[in-house]
Design a protein around this motif. Structure first.
Motif, short mmCIF file in Angstrom:
data_model
loop_
_atom_site.label_atom_id
_atom_site.label_comp_id
_atom_site.label_asym_id
_atom_site.label_seq_id
_atom_site.Cartn_x
_atom_site.Cartn_y
_atom_site.Cartn_z
N VAL A 263 -3.50 -1.73 -11.04
CA VAL A 263 -4.55 -1.54 -10.04
C VAL A 263 -4.20 -2.31 -8.77
N ALA A 264 -3.76 -3.55 -8.92
CA ALA A 264 -3.38 -4.36 -7.76
C ALA A 264 -2.23 -3.72 -6.99
N SER A 265 -1.27 -3.16 -7.72
CA SER A 265 -0.15 -2.49 -7.07
C SER A 265 -0.61 -1.28 -6.27
N MET A 266 -1.58 -0.55 -6.82
CA MET A 266 -2.10 0.61 -6.10
C MET A 266 -2.89 0.18 -4.87
N PHE A 267 -3.65 -0.91 -4.98
CA PHE A 267 -4.35 -1.43 -3.80
C PHE A 267 -3.34 -1.70 -2.68
N ALA A 268 -2.22 -2.34 -3.03
CA ALA A 268 -1.20 -2.67 -2.04
C ALA A 268 -0.57 -1.41 -1.46
N ALA A 269 -0.33 -0.42 -2.31
CA ALA A 269 0.27 0.83 -1.84
C ALA A 269 -0.68 1.58 -0.90
#
Length: 237
Positions: A51-57
């Motif tokens: 989820v955190a990676s998608m927020f960053a993306a």
């Protein structure tokens, strides 16, 4: 694929939202796109990394409004690490059916919600879920699986007893119930079964393309066999 109707649960700039049991983050991502402050909360730390990676993306792709913020927090729904009245909105999508002590989870939602704040609670609908349980024992006995089947009356009564004012409700994902009936009939872990695979491809096509025909079909099916029921509640001011 969203279960919550954001026409009924207003979120936007300046609104702080808790996505309780966020899973892969589908609702948290939509909240962020709408410019709100979202906290994605789950007990699965590995899932929250995604989820955190998608927020960053999303931020890198320019999909996040300047005023929006996002963070991930790991914890237990029965003892959330937030002060009282921390959030304007709470989303609990397909969470309560996994928790043996669901009343404590409801009390925690009530505690962290600000007076006058609104929550969207979704659980599997009674009839589609009952059919799944009848077709497959593995569907509901796997670790971390569903521990109860709610009737709408039971869910609303429990929410009222917690102190919520219960508002409107609706059903969602009518096209998805037959898929889960097929899965339960052929084996919930048999993703390669031709019938299950074909229906899954249909659902992916529908989610990506959203053609008028399937949208109309789901609107007709939702009140009858919608896989989820969504109840909107408010904490009295």
């Amino acid at each position: 694929m969203l279960t919550v109707d954001f026409g009924k649960l207003h979120v936007g700039p300046g609104v702080r939202v808790l996505d309780l049991g966020c899973g892969a983050g589908r609702h948290a991502f939509e909240v962020l796109r709408r410019g709100a402050e979202v906290v994605a909360f789950d007990q699965d730390a590995a899932e929250l990394e995604g989820v955190a990676s998608m927020f960053a993306a999303m931020d890198k792709a320019g999909e996040v409004p300047p005023e929006a913020t996002a963070e991930t927090v790991t914890g237990d729904a029965l003892a959330m690490p937030f002060p009282d009245a921390s959030f304007d909105r709470v989303i609990a999508a397909e969470v309560l059916e996994h928790i043996p002590d669901d009343m404590t989870a409801m009390r925690e939602i009530h505690r962290v919600l600000k007076p006058g704040g609104q929550a969207a609670i979704t659980v599997p609908s009674f009839l589609p879920e009952r059919i799944c349980w009848a077709l497959s024992e593995a569907y509901h006995t796997a670790p971390g699986g569903h521990v109860r089947i709610y009737t709408l009356a039971e869910l609303t009564a429990k929410l009222k007893s917690t102190g919520f004012s219960v508002g409107p409700h609706h059903h969602a994902h009518g096209l998805h119930s037959p898929y889960w009936w097929i899965k339960c009939a052929v084996g919930v872990n048999d993703d390669d079964h031709p019938l299950a695979k074909a229906y899954h491809e249909l659902l992916v096509w529908d989610i990506m393309k959203r053609p008028a025909l399937t949208r109309a079909a789901e609107a007709v099916l939702n009140p009858l066999i919608g896989k989820s029921v969504v109840v909107y509640v408010r904490k009295p001011a």
